[in-house]
Design a protein around this motif. Structure first.
Motif, mmCIF file in Angstrom:
data_model
loop_
_atom_site.group_PDB
_atom_site.id
_atom_site.type_symbol
_atom_site.label_atom_id
_atom_site.label_comp_id
_atom_site.label_asym_id
_atom_site.label_seq_id
_atom_site.Cartn_x
_atom_site.Cartn_y
_atom_site.Cartn_z
ATOM 1 N N SER A 43 61.726 75.176 189.730
ATOM 2 C CA SER A 43 62.918 75.754 189.111
ATOM 3 C C SER A 43 63.370 77.045 189.796
ATOM 4 O O SER A 43 64.526 77.464 189.649
ATOM 5 N N ALA A 68 65.784 68.247 189.420
ATOM 6 C CA ALA A 68 65.412 68.907 188.166
ATOM 7 C C ALA A 68 64.544 68.019 187.282
ATOM 8 O O ALA A 68 63.669 68.506 186.562
ATOM 9 N N ASP A 69 64.767 66.711 187.330
ATOM 10 C CA ASP A 69 64.046 65.779 186.458
ATOM 11 C C ASP A 69 63.060 64.957 187.266
ATOM 12 O O ASP A 69 63.466 64.091 188.049
ATOM 13 N N ALA A 71 61.396 62.538 186.514
ATOM 14 C CA ALA A 71 61.488 61.105 186.221
ATOM 15 C C ALA A 71 62.319 60.368 187.272
ATOM 16 O O ALA A 71 62.179 59.158 187.440
ATOM 17 N N GLY A 72 63.159 61.102 187.963
ATOM 18 C CA GLY A 72 63.996 60.483 188.990
ATOM 19 C C GLY A 72 63.401 60.512 190.380
ATOM 20 O O GLY A 72 64.049 60.101 191.343
ATOM 21 N N HIS A 97 52.814 71.179 184.718
ATOM 22 C CA HIS A 97 54.205 70.743 184.812
ATOM 23 C C HIS A 97 54.261 69.254 185.158
ATOM 24 O O HIS A 97 53.553 68.793 186.065
ATOM 25 N N ALA A 99 56.300 67.607 186.827
ATOM 26 C CA ALA A 99 56.730 67.367 188.204
ATOM 27 C C ALA A 99 55.544 67.299 189.155
ATOM 28 O O ALA A 99 55.569 66.564 190.143
#
Length: 220
Positions: A43, A68-69, A71-72, A97, A99
């Protein structure tokens, strides 16, 4: 066509030089004619800001994208698979985190930059445990510690010796504490783009590139 190689760079605490290592490794790989992308999952967006500082007409030698996500992540890697040889993932400084775990699940190689100081050594234990847990499930994941921001003091050498007792191997290549690394961020470049001012640092990065290519099964 060779498949894309994914390298995740992670640490448990800030100040380990994670983004610096990511961007210099990206620049070093690009100097060896590899097509490189950097995914910034942190971030703080250090990698994005770094690349954004490049002057017009002299871009950073790798594509840098934010995500940012987490999941992608898999979808982004699938898109890049036909465009790039290497994707470097700059993770948030955390072991909790989402990520970080997502990036480890997709990685061929995990690199953990370690500043040779007692505090950084202690924090490395936590990130090493996480990597070892993932390796227990993903046998193909390779991982290594990378000495970073190394200064020539007796304490630093003592800490480097202790690092050899970790479960993960320590690479022989190391990045020193050099002004060139900080200056390259200011001008949105890698040390390979700095000419004589970055030559000593570039030689260090080249040694890291050789070890990374070997670990990922690529020709040096």
């Amino acid at each position: 066509m060779a498949r894309i190689r994914v390298i995740t760079i992670l640490s448990q605490k800030g100040g380990a030089g994670k983004s610096t290592m990511t961007m210099q490794l990206a620049g070093g790989l690009a100097s060896k004619d590899r097509r490189v992308a950097v995914l910034d999952l942190d971030s703080q967006e250090t990698a994005l800001r770094w690349a954004g500082s490049a002057p017009e007409g002299k871009p950073f030698p790798a594509v840098v994208e934010g995500l940012a996500d987490p999941a992608g992540l898999r979808a982004v890697l699938k898109r890049l698979a036909h465009q790039r040889d290497f994707v470097l993932i700059d993770c948030p400084p955390s072991i909790e985190h989402p990520a970080v775990l997502a990036a480890l699940q997709e990685a061929d190689l995990a690199l953990i930059p370690v500043v040779p100081s007692p505090a950084d050594l202690w924090s490395t234990k936590g990130i090493e445990r996480l990597v070892l847990q993932v390796q227990a499930v993903r046998k193909s994941l390779r991982a290594a510690l990378v000495p970073n921001r190394v200064v020539r003091t007796n304490l630093a050498w003592d800490v480097l010796e202790v690092m050899r007792d970790f479960s993960l191997p320590m690479l022989g290549a190391a990045l020193s504490q050099r002004n060139a690394y900080a200056q390259s961020a200011v001008i949105g470049a890698s040390v390979h783009q700095m000419g004589r001012a970055g030559s000593e640092a570039a030689r260090e990065v080249d040694k890291l590139v050789v070890e990374v290519l070997k670990l990922t099964g690529e020709k040096v």
